[in-house]
Design a protein around this motif. Sequence first.
Motif, PDB file in Angstrom:
ATOM      1  N   SER A  30       0.813  -1.204   0.000  1.00  8.57           N
ATOM      2  CA  SER A  30       0.000   0.000   0.000  1.00  8.57           C
ATOM      3  C   SER A  30       0.848   1.255   0.000  1.00  8.57           C
ATOM      4  N   ILE A  35      -2.485   7.144  -3.747  1.00  8.81           N
ATOM      5  CA  ILE A  35      -3.924   7.127  -3.544  1.00  8.81           C
ATOM      6  C   ILE A  35      -4.491   8.503  -3.848  1.00  8.81           C
ATOM      7  N   SER A  38      -8.834  11.907  -1.029  1.00  6.36           N
ATOM      8  CA  SER A  38     -10.166  11.448  -0.638  1.00  6.36           C
ATOM      9  C   SER A  38     -10.297  11.567   0.871  1.00  6.36           C
ATOM     10  N   PHE A  42      -8.045   4.467   2.296  1.00  5.19           N
ATOM     11  CA  PHE A  42      -8.028   3.176   1.612  1.00  5.19           C
ATOM     12  C   PHE A  42      -6.781   2.349   1.942  1.00  5.19           C
ATOM     13  N   GLU A  85     -16.064   7.536  -5.679  1.00  8.45           N
ATOM     14  CA  GLU A  85     -14.784   7.348  -4.989  1.00  8.45           C
ATOM     15  C   GLU A  85     -14.128   6.033  -5.426  1.00  8.45           C
ATOM     16  N   TRP A  86     -14.950   4.986  -5.596  1.00  6.92           N
ATOM     17  CA  TRP A  86     -14.397   3.706  -6.071  1.00  6.92           C
ATOM     18  C   TRP A  86     -13.857   3.841  -7.493  1.00  6.92           C
ATOM     19  N   LEU A  89     -10.526   5.608  -7.337  1.00  8.23           N
ATOM     20  CA  LEU A  89      -9.481   4.708  -6.836  1.00  8.23           C
ATOM     21  C   LEU A  89      -9.063   3.712  -7.917  1.00  8.23           C
ATOM     22  N   ASP A  92      -6.895   5.291 -10.544  1.00 10.22           N
ATOM     23  CA  ASP A  92      -5.554   5.578 -10.044  1.00 10.22           C
ATOM     24  C   ASP A  92      -4.717   4.305  -9.960  1.00 10.22           C
TER      25      ASP A  92
END
Length: 617
Positions: A30, A35, A38, A42, A85-86, A89, A92
Amino acid sequence: MPASLLPPTFLPHHLRRLAPAGCTTSSVTSSSVSIPASRYDFEPLLAYLSSPSVSASLTSPSPPASVPAPEHRLAASYSAVPSHEWHALLRDLAASDASLPLAFALLPFLHRHRLCFPLDLLLSSLLHSLSVSGRLLPHSLLLSFPPSLSDPPSPLLLNSLLAASAAASRPAVALRLLSLLREHDFLPDLASYSHLLASLLNTRDPPDAALLERLLGDLRESRLEPDAPLFSDLISAFARAALPDAALELLASAQAIGLTPRSNAVTALISALGTAGRVAEAEALFLEFFLAGEIKPRTRAYNALLKGYVRIASLKNAEQVLDEMSQCGVAPDEATYSLLVDAYTRAGRWESARILLKEMEADGVKPSSYVFSRILAGFRDRGDWQKAFAVLREMQASGVRPDRHFYNVMIDTFGKYNCLGHAMDAFNKMREEGIEPDVVTWNTLIDAHCKGGRHDRAAELFEEMRESNCPPGTTTYNIMINLLGEQEHWEGVEAMLSEMKEQGLVPNIITYTTLVDVYGRSGRYKEAIDCIEAMKADGLKPSPTMYHALVNAYAQRGLRPDVITYTTLMKALIRVEQFDKVPVIYEEMITSGCAPDRKARAMLRSGLKYIKHMRVA
């Protein structure tokens, strides 16, 4: 989407499971992912998806019997995240190879926990991202997910795959996807046809004429009314396929409903008319659209008209185009000058061409390797292949380095005059200079050795091409099929045809004509007729050339064509609307001493009736 929807032959084996080269899920953490901004965190989700065992579970064809409690809690913590938002993501994550495995794992995670709908929109978003990046073939994406994720397919998904295929210049895949839309009772929309046309227009080779006619017929059957962009693409495609009459009909149809095609479509049509030697029509079109003020004239439009004058060797008119461009404030470019240089070279005026090169430099347009390649092509076509070395010296004196196109023309020049040693020297020289041969280079070299009788060396070059970074194309396979057919190596012919299809390449009219020719000349008439039937099954129309090849094959083997042969040929000519040739074949039948029967006379009457009908119309 089940794998059966996209035949594996369309997909290279290494792309049927989508882990990018050099990148595994376990290598992604991660902390390595950028990211998007937001208010949602996440990081815990991405850390969870980075686990190899989690990724394997999510992409497994068989869902687990139970989902771990930690995953349930994690999913519940994201239940309030809105769809946009999904999507942000996902886009990205798909933006880099490092995070791409996380994008593949995120989709089935969202699907498993019903966190974002509609999923086909998410899949389409990912397909678009991959298509724009050009990092891999996106049509294989759906094969990496569990069947339940995209089964049944939606029209949005199929159209997204169509668009991705177009961007990847894979017309065969795009055509299959268009068929899938119909098979699943989805009505194709204008975007479907636009994507397919884009895939045809984005390739180096001209679109296949039979494929375009099939596409246009399908569009009319759908009762969809093309808009101005689609009309423009259709006109451009038929023009590039050297079918100016069909392009003119489409232009008239667009104008009849008040639509004006784009400038590039009109330019393509002018170019096609000029190439066909129909310069008067090209002039009329230029005057109608450009000089009448409907569309502002640009350099490319003038170049298209100029090409027509060069085609008919009208030097005076060609020179006048340059003068008119100056008066209209349209700056000539390299293509303008190269066409004029080409005209002078073809007329044998080498000194005039050299003077024009100097004028070109004086106007601030530095000649490139392409200009010199046109000069070389002019000498090649005049039979003055020895001047290739003089052109090379002039080029070096101007400080211009040969590029791939120049070497391709040089190899072709030497190959046409069976100077295979010089052709190989040019080939080796370009590689020494770090210029990798493309499909045109290999095709030219292989074809030259075939025509020069060096069949073994041609086969060796084909193997070298296979091992290089340049995969064989449809033209390459056509050359090899012809070579193997001439040697009556029938197993090799069948193997070559199968390999071609496995690479996702669709046999075109030249492929089938070559097969009919080699089978016919060897007396394998059943196989030749089978090829014609296979061609019809693929939606392609047999050409008169193909049937003539069969008639010639009979003659070359000392066989006399009978009344059935001539009747079949006349029937074929009627099918492809070559009505004026039917009486010629009938006369040839009588002259050869073959007595016509009732069916032959019926074919003649049909041909004459169509000719009369066309004249009245």
